[in-house]
Design an enzyme around this catalytic site. Structure first.
Site, mmCIF file in Angstrom:
data_model
loop_
_atom_site.group_PDB
_atom_site.id
_atom_site.type_symbol
_atom_site.label_atom_id
_atom_site.label_comp_id
_atom_site.label_asym_id
_atom_site.label_seq_id
_atom_site.Cartn_x
_atom_site.Cartn_y
_atom_site.Cartn_z
ATOM 1 N N PRO A 1 -10.808 -0.324 17.237
ATOM 2 C CG PRO A 1 -11.781 -2.382 16.647
ATOM 3 C CD PRO A 1 -11.577 -1.446 17.786
ATOM 4 C CD GLU B 1 -20.201 -8.291 20.676
ATOM 5 O OE1 GLU B 1 -19.844 -8.240 19.481
ATOM 6 O OE2 GLU B 1 -19.740 -9.118 21.493
ATOM 7 N NE ARG C 1 11.352 0.930 21.994
ATOM 8 C CZ ARG C 1 11.879 1.602 20.991
ATOM 9 N NH1 ARG C 1 11.220 2.563 20.401
ATOM 10 N NH2 ARG C 1 13.100 1.313 20.552
ATOM 11 C CG ASP D 1 14.535 1.224 17.509
ATOM 12 O OD1 ASP D 1 15.451 0.437 17.276
ATOM 13 O OD2 ASP D 1 13.927 1.311 18.578
HETATM 14 C C1 9WO Z 1 -16.260 -5.352 16.905
HETATM 15 C C2 9WO Z 1 -16.535 -5.318 15.575
HETATM 16 C C3 9WO Z 1 -17.103 -6.248 14.719
HETATM 17 C C4 9WO Z 1 -17.249 -5.915 13.362
HETATM 18 C C5 9WO Z 1 -16.812 -4.671 12.897
HETATM 19 C C6 9WO Z 1 -16.233 -3.767 13.756
HETATM 20 C C7 9WO Z 1 -16.106 -4.109 15.092
HETATM 21 N N1 9WO Z 1 -15.589 -3.425 16.094
HETATM 22 C C8 9WO Z 1 -15.705 -4.151 17.187
HETATM 23 C C9 9WO Z 1 -15.257 -3.675 18.467
HETATM 24 O O1 9WO Z 1 -14.895 -2.530 18.623
HETATM 25 N N2 9WO Z 1 -15.297 -4.612 19.455
HETATM 26 C C10 9WO Z 1 -14.877 -4.364 20.770
HETATM 27 C C11 9WO Z 1 -13.852 -5.197 21.400
HETATM 28 C C12 9WO Z 1 -15.467 -3.323 21.604
HETATM 29 C C13 9WO Z 1 -14.437 -2.518 22.324
HETATM 30 C C14 9WO Z 1 -13.115 -3.202 22.618
HETATM 31 N N3 9WO Z 1 -12.797 -4.263 21.710
HETATM 32 C C15 9WO Z 1 -11.736 -4.179 20.891
HETATM 33 C C16 9WO Z 1 -10.759 -3.210 20.805
HETATM 34 N N4 9WO Z 1 -11.456 -5.095 19.976
HETATM 35 N N5 9WO Z 1 -10.369 -4.732 19.295
HETATM 36 C C17 9WO Z 1 -9.919 -3.591 19.771
HETATM 37 C C18 9WO Z 1 -8.791 -2.917 19.219
HETATM 38 C C19 9WO Z 1 -8.335 -1.732 19.748
HETATM 39 C C20 9WO Z 1 -7.260 -1.086 19.167
HETATM 40 N N6 9WO Z 1 -6.666 -1.597 18.076
HETATM 41 C C21 9WO Z 1 -7.085 -2.758 17.553
HETATM 42 C C22 9WO Z 1 -8.151 -3.430 18.094
#
Ligand code: 9WO
Length: 248
Positions: free
Chosen positions: A99, A126, A164, A179
């Site tokens: 994220p 985390e 795709r 698309d």
């Molecule tokens: C946890 C978190 C909590 C509060 C603010 C920011 C934060 N980031 C994360 C985080 O990166 N958590 C992880 C779980 C660690 C690595 C993999 N994880 C993950 C990847 N959760 N969500 C994604 C992700 C990847 C790509 N697009 C959307 C979500």
């Protein structure tokens, strides 16, 4: 003279994850598997835990500075990347799904679809130790502003979006082009990605709701005009951000 077209080689995708079993159903589903059967793609799953060195196969440890949860360690991930990259001489584009990354959009997908090797890293816990991220220097990509339990589902979304677009994967030659998010040449909307228009199929009346008359008219020009107007109208209503001038 070479008269062949679309002769891109196979796209190799390496997936580094602690949960390789999550990918089975998705990679075996119709379009992603058809790409493999047609020699247009190959997927290689790697369990990061296989590169752990202790008897408990540890891949995570407690965060320096304290706090809840665990952090993914540098060594197993780094060794996994090194070993996997040596399995093929093509240089891999490294991608970490996080994220904290740059939001994925269709133009980025088009760029990635031209590569011949992607190496996707799905983090867990985390987070991943920042030093291994700095050392590997992956492209950091986000699939949306939400937190999941890991990067596996975003990795699957990225694979689907890229595969795709590979030449020969979709049966119908022009589908990917037409698309949502690919029409960019409408007068006044050059370069803009628009949302898709509504779609209808039989029956002509369903629960007292009729299909728009123009779609039944057989007037192809009128249909095209109606669809374009709907695309613009919906984009203005639902995603006005897509119509803003970028990088002014
Ligand atoms: C946890 C978190 C909590 C509060 C603010 C920011 C934060 N980031 C994360 C985080 O990166 N958590 C992880 C779980 C660690 C690595 C993999 N994880 C993950 C990847 N959760 N969500 C994604 C992700 C990847 C790509 N697009 C959307 C979500």
């Amino acid at each position: 003279m070479d008269v062949t077209h679309d002769m891109a080689g196979s796209l190799r995708i390496d997936i580094l994850t602690l949960f390789p079993e999550m990918f089975a159903g998705v990679l075996q589903s119709s379009i992603l598997d058809r790409a493999v059967q047609s020699d247009l793609a190959e997927y290689h799953l790697h369990n990061i835990r296989d590169w752990s060195t202790d008897k408990h196969r540890t891949v995570d440890d407690r965060p320096f500075g304290g706090g809840p949860g665990m952090v993914m360690m540098c060594q197993p991930l780094f060794d996994c990347v090194q070993a996997v990259e040596r399995q093929d001489e093509r240089p891999a584009r490294r991608i970490l799904l996080t994220p904290q990354g740059k939001p994925l959009d269709q133009s980025q997908v088009e760029t990635l679809a031209q590569d011949d090797r992607l190496l996707l890293i799905a983090g867990r816990y985390e987070g991943v130790d920042e030093r291994v991220i700095e050392t590997l220097a992956p492209l950091e990509i986000s699939l949306g502003d939400f937190v999941l339990s890991g990067g596996e589902l975003p990795a699957m979304m990225l694979i689907d979006a890229v595969i795709r677009l590979r030449p020969g994967v979709l049966g119908h030659a022009d589908s990917a082009d037409e698309d949502s998010f690919s029409q960019r040449d409408f007068p006044g909307y050059e370069g803009k990605r628009l949302l898709d228009c509504p779609h209808y199929t039989r029956p002509r009346i369903w629960k007292d709701q009729a299909v728009p008359e123009v779609l039944l008219s057989g007037d192809h020009e009128a249909v095209a005009q109606w669809r374009m107007n709907k695309m613009i109208e919906r984009t203005k209503q639902r995603r006005p951000d897509l119509l803003k001038d970028r990088d002014p």
